[in-house]
Design an enzyme around this catalytic site. Structure first.
Site, PDB file in Angstrom:
ATOM      1  N   ARG A  39      20.930  18.191  31.101  1.00  0.00           N
ATOM      2  CA  ARG A  39      21.518  18.450  29.782  1.00  0.00           C
ATOM      3  C   ARG A  39      22.474  17.340  29.364  1.00  0.00           C
ATOM      4  NH1 ARG A  39      24.284  23.871  30.228  1.00  0.00           N
ATOM      5  NH2 ARG A  39      24.647  23.060  32.321  1.00  0.00           N
ATOM      6  N   ASN A  57      20.131  25.403  29.349  1.00  0.00           N
ATOM      7  CA  ASN A  57      19.330  25.917  30.453  1.00  0.00           C
ATOM      8  C   ASN A  57      18.808  27.294  30.080  1.00  0.00           C
ATOM      9  OD1 ASN A  57      19.774  23.731  32.163  1.00  0.00           O
ATOM     10  ND2 ASN A  57      21.507  24.675  33.188  1.00  0.00           N
TER      11      ASN A  57
END
Length: 110
Positions: A39, A57
């Site tokens: 990320r 996520n």
């Protein structure tokens, strides 16, 4: 000769305009993509490319992201998702095109 030159200039201009078109995609990345800075790396890459959106996520182990920006930059970010950061092992990337909102600004890790 004059017309030929004008045609070439207008052809190049059209190509540049299509590269600048706004594009929005939703991306699902599977594999070893959580706990490997996927990320944060996506945010850094998006900011470098001038792409807006977000990344998060999912409970099933995948990463979901939305990218919006110039078509060429969005395409480059999607290509990067196929590899991801050094410790990731990407097994699959699903891409869904969505209507561009035009209002996206910045990039967020959720």
């Amino acid at each position: 000769m004059c017309c030929r030159r004008v045609f070439r200039l207008s052809h190049r201009k059209e190509g540049m305009e299509s590269a600048r078109q706004t594009k929005r995609v939703r991306v699902y990345v599977s594999g070893r993509v959580q706990g490997v800075f996927f990320r944060d790396s996506t945010r850094e890459r998006a900011e470098r490319l001038g792409v807006s959106g977000w990344v998060r996520n999912l409970p099933d182990g995948r990463v979901e992201a939305v990218f919006e920006g110039e078509a060429g930059a969005v395409d480059e970010l999607v290509r990067w998702c196929h590899e991801g950061p050094p410790h990731a092992r990407v097994e699959g990337v699903e891409v869904e095109e969505e209507p561009a909102s035009g209002g996206a600004r910045g990039f967020e890790v959720r």
